[in-house]
Design a protein around this motif. Structure first.
Motif, PDB file in Angstrom:
ATOM      1  N   ILE A 172      -4.020   1.341  -1.486  1.00  0.00           N
ATOM      2  CA  ILE A 172      -2.495   0.333  -0.842  1.00  0.00           C
ATOM      3  C   ILE A 172      -2.552  -0.618  -1.879  1.00  0.00           C
ATOM      4  O   ILE A 172      -2.756  -1.181  -2.975  1.00  0.00           O
ATOM      5  CB  ILE A 172      -3.992  -0.770   0.346  1.00  0.00           C
ATOM      6  CG1 ILE A 172      -4.984   0.266   1.053  1.00  0.00           C
ATOM      7  CG2 ILE A 172      -2.972  -1.999   0.417  1.00  0.00           C
ATOM      8  CD1 ILE A 172      -4.510   0.386   2.047  1.00  0.00           C
ATOM      9  N   LEU A 173      -0.742  -0.883  -1.237  1.00  0.00           N
ATOM     10  CA  LEU A 173      -0.208  -0.727  -2.093  1.00  0.00           C
ATOM     11  C   LEU A 173      -0.227  -2.014  -1.777  1.00  0.00           C
ATOM     12  O   LEU A 173      -0.242  -3.105  -0.660  1.00  0.00           O
ATOM     13  CB  LEU A 173       0.843  -0.467  -2.392  1.00  0.00           C
ATOM     14  CG  LEU A 173       1.475   0.712  -2.824  1.00  0.00           C
ATOM     15  CD1 LEU A 173       2.986   1.443  -2.483  1.00  0.00           C
ATOM     16  CD2 LEU A 173       1.118   1.024  -3.802  1.00  0.00           C
ATOM     17  N   PRO A 174       0.889  -3.782  -2.618  1.00  0.00           N
ATOM     18  CA  PRO A 174       0.696  -4.849  -2.462  1.00  0.00           C
ATOM     19  C   PRO A 174       1.618  -5.556  -1.609  1.00  0.00           C
ATOM     20  O   PRO A 174       1.825  -6.322  -0.672  1.00  0.00           O
ATOM     21  CB  PRO A 174       1.397  -5.985  -3.869  1.00  0.00           C
ATOM     22  CG  PRO A 174       0.607  -3.949  -4.332  1.00  0.00           C
ATOM     23  CD  PRO A 174       1.021  -3.061  -4.259  1.00  0.00           C
ATOM     24  N   ASN A 175       2.324  -4.500  -0.859  1.00  0.00           N
ATOM     25  CA  ASN A 175       3.241  -4.962   0.036  1.00  0.00           C
ATOM     26  C   ASN A 175       3.018  -4.031   1.511  1.00  0.00           C
ATOM     27  O   ASN A 175       2.561  -4.301   2.727  1.00  0.00           O
ATOM     28  CB  ASN A 175       4.782  -4.062   0.185  1.00  0.00           C
ATOM     29  CG  ASN A 175       4.625  -2.626   0.226  1.00  0.00           C
ATOM     30  OD1 ASN A 175       3.371  -2.253   0.143  1.00  0.00           O
ATOM     31  ND2 ASN A 175       5.542  -2.171   0.042  1.00  0.00           N
ATOM     32  N   GLY A 176       1.567  -4.295   2.009  1.00  0.00           N
ATOM     33  CA  GLY A 176       0.351  -3.408   2.746  1.00  0.00           C
ATOM     34  C   GLY A 176       0.380  -2.304   2.963  1.00  0.00           C
ATOM     35  O   GLY A 176       0.052  -1.461   4.062  1.00  0.00           O
ATOM     36  N   SER A 177       1.691  -1.350   2.277  1.00  0.00           N
ATOM     37  CA  SER A 177       1.667  -0.515   2.550  1.00  0.00           C
ATOM     38  C   SER A 177       0.683   0.979   1.640  1.00  0.00           C
ATOM     39  O   SER A 177      -0.072   0.935   0.579  1.00  0.00           O
ATOM     40  CB  SER A 177       3.036   0.798   2.146  1.00  0.00           C
ATOM     41  OG  SER A 177       3.425   0.816   1.190  1.00  0.00           O
TER      42      SER A 177
END
Ligand SMILES: Cc1cc2nc3c(=O)[nH]c(=O)nc-3n(C[C@H](O)[C@H](O)[C@H](O)COP(=O)(O)OP(=O)(O)OC[C@H]3O[C@@H](n4cnc5c(N)ncnc54)[C@H](O)[C@@H]3O)c2cc1C
Length: 469
Positions: free
Chosen positions: A168-173
Motif C-alpha cells: 500500500i503506497l502513501p496515497n492509499g493505492s
C-alpha cells in the motif's frame, strides 16, 4: 488519537485495535532499549483491504503510520512517536501459494521468517534468508530492511530473493506485482525501490520469493586461522576449491569464542589449543554429484599446505554442526554479560577487512584504553559486526556515553576504506547522523525527491532513514 480510534474500530475486528496501555507496551519496546515508543493506538489488520482502509483514514486525518513487523530491528525503525499509529503486520500472515514448478512462494508480510523456511522445506525447496532472529522477525520486516544474514555469500541479500511485491503506497493505492516473473524489463523496478525503504515509501503486504533446491548435504568446519590476514586468502581458496558449494564463511575472534563459552552453557571450545582468529564455514549442496566431505577435507589440506590455517575440526553430524553454529550465535548473547557494548554493522571491500579490523581496533584502543574489540561476522561478504565491549574497570553508563564519539571514529575509517556504515541493519533513527555525514549528497537529494513524490505529507514512518535537510 481517540478520534482515530473511533474511526478505526468499525473497520477492524475486536483483536484488530489495541488502546490499552498494557496491551500496547510490547509494541513500544525497542530491543536495544535505546528508544521507547510513545503511541496510544496499535492497529493489527488481518487483510490487505483493512490496511488500505486504515491508510485512507490516516491520510484524511493526517496521522502518520509506523509499520511494525517482528520488532527485532536494531536501528529503531519501528519505534513510534506520540500521535503516530503503530500498524502491526503480525496478523497478515498467510502463505498464499507455493509454486514448485516456478520455484516461488508467495507470502504475506506478517509471515515469520522461520515459517517460510519450513514451508519451503516441506516442498523440498530452500528459502535462504537466515538470521538469528528468524523465529520472530517477519518477512515484511526482512524486505523493508533488506536483511542479510549467514547465507548472503552464496544467495545474496533479501533483495535478491524477490520476484514480486505487493504494497500500500502513501496515497492509499495498492501496488501489486506478484506475477513471479524472472524476466520483466518494463520500466523502473518499483519493488526494488520499496525493498530496504524501512516503511518510508510503502507498507509491504505480500511478496513472491525465489526458492532453491533443498540442500540435503551440508558440512561444517571450525577452523583456526594462521592470522587475521590469512582469512582473505583462505576465503579465496575455499571459493575456488568448493565448486560453488561455499555457503557461509564467518569470522570469529578468540574473545568472541571466550564470551560464548564463558556465558552460554551449550558452548564449549571446539579445538584443544587457543588461536587469535577462527572461521566457521559451511558447504551445502543438493543432489550427490559433489562429495562434500571429500571437498572439505581437500580444501583444509590445501589450506594447511599453503600456511593459511593451523587447525580445524569438522562436524561429524548435524548435532555437532548445530553446536558449532551455537558458538557463532553465542558471541552476541555472551557479550551481554560483559557489560556495555558499542556496536557497528559495517561493510568493507572483502580484501580490506583485515586492514579495517587492525586500524579500527588500534584507534578505539587508543581512545579508550582497555576497550575490548570483538569484530565478528560475515567476512565472506565483507560485513563485519565491529562490536566493542567496555573495559572491565569502566562503568557501563560511562562507556555507553561515548557511543557517538566512538562510532564516528570507526565510521570515519570505514569511509576512508570505501565501505558502508550500515551493511545489513538499515538506518532507522540510529544512523541518521551517519547518513548526513557520509552519504553522498546527490544520493541523499534523490532519495528526498523520491520520498517527497510518493509521500508529500510525510505520513509513512517519518523521521526514519532520511535526515532532515
Ligand atoms: C538476535 C538478532 C540477530 C539479528 N541478525 C541479523 C542478521 O544477521 N542480519 C540482518 O540483516 N539483520 C539481523 N537482525 C536485525 C533484524 O532481525 C532484521 O532487521 C529484520 O529484518 C527485521 O525484521 P522485523 O520483522 O523484526 O522488522 P521490524 O523490526 O518490526 O521493522 C524493521 C523496519 O522495517 C519496517 N517494516 C516492518 N514491516 C514492514 C512492512 N510490512 N512494510 C513496510 N515496512 C515494514 C519498520 O517500520 C522498520 O523500519 C538481527 C536481530 C536480532 C535481534
Amino acid at each position: 488519537m481517540s478520534h482515530l480510534n473511533d474511526k478505526l474500530r468499525p473497520l477492524l475486528d475486536d483483536r484488530g485495535i489495541l488502546t490499552d496501555a498494557a496491551d500496547i507496551e510490547p509494541y513500544l519496546l525497542e530491543r536495544r532499549k535505546r528508544y521507547h515508543g510513545q503511541s496510544s493506538v496499535v492497529a493489527r489488520p488481518k487483510s490487505v483491504q483493512e490496511i488500505k482502509s486504515i491508510v485512507e483514514v490516516c491520510i484524511e486525518d493526517r496521522i502518520s503510520i509506523v509499520p511494525q513487523g517482528g520488532n527485532t530491528g536494531l536501528c529503531g525503525g519501528a519505534v513510534s512517536e506520540s500521535g503516530q499509529l503503530v500498524l502491526s503486520l503480525e496478523r497478515l500472515n498467510q502463505i498464499r501459494e507455493i509454486d514448485s514448478a516456478n520455484n516461488t512462494i508467495t507470502v504475506e508480510a506478517g509471515c515469520i521468517l522461520a515459517n517460510i523456511q519450513n514451508t519451503a522445506q516441506e516442498a523440498r525447496r530452500f528459502f535462504p534468508v537466515s538470521l538469528a532472529a528468524e523465529g520472530s522477525c517477519q518477512i515484511g520486516g526482512n524486505l523493508a530492511t533488506n536483511a542479510g544474514g549467514i547465507n548472503v555469500l552464496r544467495y545474496g541479500n533479501t533483495r535478491e530473493q524477490v520476484l514480486g511485491l505487493e504494497a500500500i503506497l502513501p496515497n492509499g493505492s495498492l501496488f501489486s506485482d506478484l506475477a513471479g516473473l524472472r524476466k520483466d524489463n518494463t520500466g523502473y523496478d518499483l519493488k526494488q525501490l520499496l525493498i530496504g525503504s524501512e516503511g518510508t515509501l510503502g507498507i509491504i503486504t505480500a511478496a513472491t520469493l525465489k526458492l532453491y533446491p533443498y540442500p540435503d548435504h551440508s558440512v561444517t568446519a571450525f577452523v583456526a586461522l594462521k592470522d587475521l590476514e590469512t582469512s582473505i586468502s583462505f576465503l579465496a581458496l575455499a571459493t575456488e576449491l568448493s565448486g560453488g558449494t561455499l555457503c557461509s564463511f564467518e569470522l570469529i575472534p578468540h574473545i568472541g569464542l571466550e564470551f560464548a563459552c564463558r556465558h552460554i552453557s551449550t558452548c564449549e571450545p571446539p579445538l584443544s589449543s587457543e588461536h587469535d582468529w577462527y572461521v566457521l564455514l559451511s558447504l551445502q549442496t543438493s543432489g550427490s554429484t559433489i562429495n562434500l566431505d571429500e571437498t572439505l577435507e581437500a580444501l583444509l589440506e590445501s589450506a594447511v599446505e599453503a600456511h593459511l590455517i593451523d587447525d580445524a575440526v569438522l562436524a561429524a553430524n548435524e548435532a555437532q554442526a548445530a553446536r558449532l553454529w551455537k558458538i557463532r550465535e553465542g558471541i552476541v548473547e555472551g557479550q551481554l554479560f560483559e557489560g556495555g557494548s558499542i556496536k557497528h554493522d559495517i561493510s568493507i571491500p572483502v580484501s580490506k577487512v583485515p586492514r579495517f579490523i587492525t586500524e579500527a581496533s588500534k584507534a578505539v584502543s587508543q581512545r579508550i584504553p582497555g576497550i575490548r574489540p570483538c569484530p565478528f561476522g560475515h567476512v565472506g561478504d565483507g560485513n563485519i559486526h565491529f562490536n566493542l565491549s567496555q573495559p572491565v574497570s569502566m562503568g557501563k553508563d560511562e562507556f555507553l556515553s561515548r557511543w557517538e564519539e566512538i562510532s564516528e571514529l570507526v565510521h570515519d575509517i570505514v569511509d576512508r576504506l570505501g565501505g558502508s556504515f550500515s551493511a545489513e541493519h538499515g538506518i532507522g533513527m540510529l544512523k541518521l547522523n551517519d547518513m548526513q555525514r557520509y552519504k553522498d549528497n546527490v544520493a541523499l537529494d534523490t532519495m528526498r525527491a523520491i520520498k517527497n513524490a510518493l509521500d508529500p505529507e510525510n505520513l509513512f514512518n517519518p523521521g526514519k532513514v532520511l535526515p532532515r535537510s
